[in-house]
Design an enzyme around this catalytic site. Structure first.
Site, short mmCIF file in Angstrom:
data_model
loop_
_atom_site.label_atom_id
_atom_site.label_comp_id
_atom_site.label_asym_id
_atom_site.label_seq_id
_atom_site.Cartn_x
_atom_site.Cartn_y
_atom_site.Cartn_z
N LYS A 1 49.34 36.07 30.63
CA LYS A 1 48.17 36.59 29.93
C LYS A 1 47.57 37.74 30.72
CE LYS A 1 46.88 32.53 27.34
NZ LYS A 1 46.60 32.85 25.94
N SER A 2 47.18 38.78 30.01
CA SER A 2 46.59 39.95 30.66
C SER A 2 45.75 40.70 29.64
CB SER A 2 47.71 40.88 31.17
OG SER A 2 47.17 42.15 31.47
N HIS B 1 40.30 36.16 28.78
CA HIS B 1 41.28 35.31 28.09
C HIS B 1 41.41 33.99 28.85
CE1 HIS B 1 43.82 36.62 31.36
NE2 HIS B 1 43.69 37.88 31.00
N GLU B 2 42.36 33.15 28.46
CA GLU B 2 42.49 31.82 29.07
C GLU B 2 42.84 31.88 30.56
OE1 GLU B 2 43.62 32.58 26.11
OE2 GLU B 2 43.49 30.89 24.71
N GLY B 3 43.44 32.99 31.00
CA GLY B 3 43.72 33.15 32.44
C GLY B 3 42.41 33.18 33.22
N HIS B 4 41.48 34.01 32.76
CA HIS B 4 40.15 34.06 33.39
C HIS B 4 39.46 32.71 33.26
CE1 HIS B 4 40.69 38.37 31.96
NE2 HIS B 4 40.47 38.55 33.25
N GLN C 1 38.75 51.49 41.43
CA GLN C 1 40.12 51.02 41.58
C GLN C 1 41.09 51.67 40.61
OE1 GLN C 1 38.73 46.89 40.79
NE2 GLN C 1 40.62 46.62 39.66
N MET D 1 37.23 41.89 35.26
CA MET D 1 36.93 43.16 34.60
C MET D 1 36.69 42.95 33.11
SD MET D 1 38.89 46.13 36.60
CE MET D 1 40.45 46.02 35.76
P1 AMP Z 1 41.07 41.09 35.79
O1 AMP Z 1 39.96 40.92 34.80
O2 AMP Z 1 42.37 41.44 35.17
O3 AMP Z 1 40.69 41.95 36.95
O4 AMP Z 1 41.30 39.64 36.40
C1 AMP Z 1 40.26 38.91 36.97
C2 AMP Z 1 40.83 37.70 37.66
O5 AMP Z 1 41.52 36.88 36.71
C3 AMP Z 1 41.84 38.06 38.75
O6 AMP Z 1 41.67 37.18 39.87
C4 AMP Z 1 43.15 37.83 38.07
O7 AMP Z 1 44.21 37.51 38.96
C5 AMP Z 1 42.82 36.63 37.19
N1 AMP Z 1 43.78 36.56 36.09
C6 AMP Z 1 44.09 37.53 35.19
N2 AMP Z 1 45.07 37.13 34.36
C7 AMP Z 1 45.39 35.87 34.74
C8 AMP Z 1 46.36 34.91 34.29
N3 AMP Z 1 47.18 35.17 33.27
N4 AMP Z 1 46.42 33.73 34.94
C9 AMP Z 1 45.60 33.46 35.98
N5 AMP Z 1 44.68 34.32 36.46
C10 AMP Z 1 44.58 35.51 35.85
#
Ligand code: AMP
Length: 284
Positions: free
Chosen positions: A185-186, A34-37, A61, A30
């Protein structure tokens, strides 16, 4: 990096890649990356010939009382990060491109699974997730799709949808990426003020303690959840939504912690709802 705003552009580029015999990996996001993505993009880069990232804040959603309008967005920053990590194409559609004004077809798992954990406070959330991910699967037709363990219930829901609807797509789960102090990370961490940011550490503190108890041989989920609850309750700014142990595949409650059991928390820090978790024995 190709910036595709329409489904047609995505299909044309993928068609070309397919003719060249290349495999395709999809990372649905979405945005506000960040580094998670980035860790998902890196994994896709390592495993696939071409990498497609979707960047779309999916309205179906979000419930009317949730943060759809406020959800952070920064497409320029996203493009820079994606380019640095070797993404080949970002799909950045408008809401109108993804949903016709009278769109009324949904993908929904009709059992208890999407009603557990986050589904209790977000009853339409997983229907929206399944619908948009299934649309992205139809548009991109990837060989593999990459999802984070950060949203462990979502990962389980997608695996279930892929099995139930016979999508020939491999779902790859990727570990949680954290800040140096432990906070997962979020994109929503940006909502936190300085005081809330400190308070938010109770989530990872509780998760690490739970993990430690499991590693030391404790299997009674009651005992583990009680200690985690105590840690989070000690923080005045924290309001617990849930702290639960669930079967990692079905997401139904688990009394005993065995390998694959998901221990997950959702906590309001001020107005911001944050989630975190661990999987006993690690992510498979
Ligand atoms: P989002 O943009 O929050 O919908 O997340 C997109 C994808 O990135 C989803 O599969 C999340 O689970 C993954 N994601 C978000 N934050 C993290 C994180 N801190 N570590 C690993 N994956 C993440």
């Amino acid at each position: 990096m190709i910036i595709a705003r329409t489904i047609k552009e995505v299909r044309e580029n993928i068609g070309e890649w397919r003719r060249e015999g290349l495999s395709v990996g999809l990372v649905p996001t979405m945005g506000y990356l960040h580094e998670g993505h980035a860790s998902l993009v890196d994994r896709a880069r390592a495993e696939c010939g071409k990498v497609v990232v979707s960047d779309f804040v999916n309205p179906t959603q979000f419930a009317p009382n949730e943060d759809l309008e406020a959800y952070p967005r920064d497409f320029e920053h996203d493009c820079n990060l994606l380019e640095e990590h070797g993404c080949d194409m970002v799909f950045y559609p408008s809401v109108g491109e993804m949903y016709a004004p009278n769109a009324a077809t949904y993908v929904e798992i009709l059992d208890e699974m999407p009603k557990q954990l986050c589904g209790k406070t977000r009853p339409i959330h997983f229907r929206g997730v399944c619908t948009v991910v299934s649309k992205l699967f139809n548009i991109v037709q990837p060989d593999k799709a990459f999802f984070g363990q950060k949203d462990a219930q979502q990962l389980a829901v997608i695996r279930r949808m892929v099995r139930d609807l016979s999508y020939g797509i491999e779902i790859v789960g990727c570990p949680i990426v954290r800040e140096s102090d432990g906070l997962a990370k979020s994109s929503r961490n940006t909502y936190l003020n300085a005081e809330e940011r400190k308070a938010a550490l109770v989530l990872s503190k509780a998760v690490f303690r739970g993990e430690e108890l499991v590693r030391s041989g404790v299997t009674d989920s009651g005992k583990i959840l009680a200690e985690m609850t105590e840690i989070i309750s000690a923080e005045p700014l924290a309001k617990i939504d849930y702290i639960s142990a669930a079967d990692g595949e079905t997401i139904l409650p688990a009394d005993e912690i065995t390998d694959g059991v998901l221990v997950a928390v959702a906590v309001y820090i001020g107005k911001t709802r944050l989630i975190d978790n661990f999987i006993a024995g690690g992510l498979k």
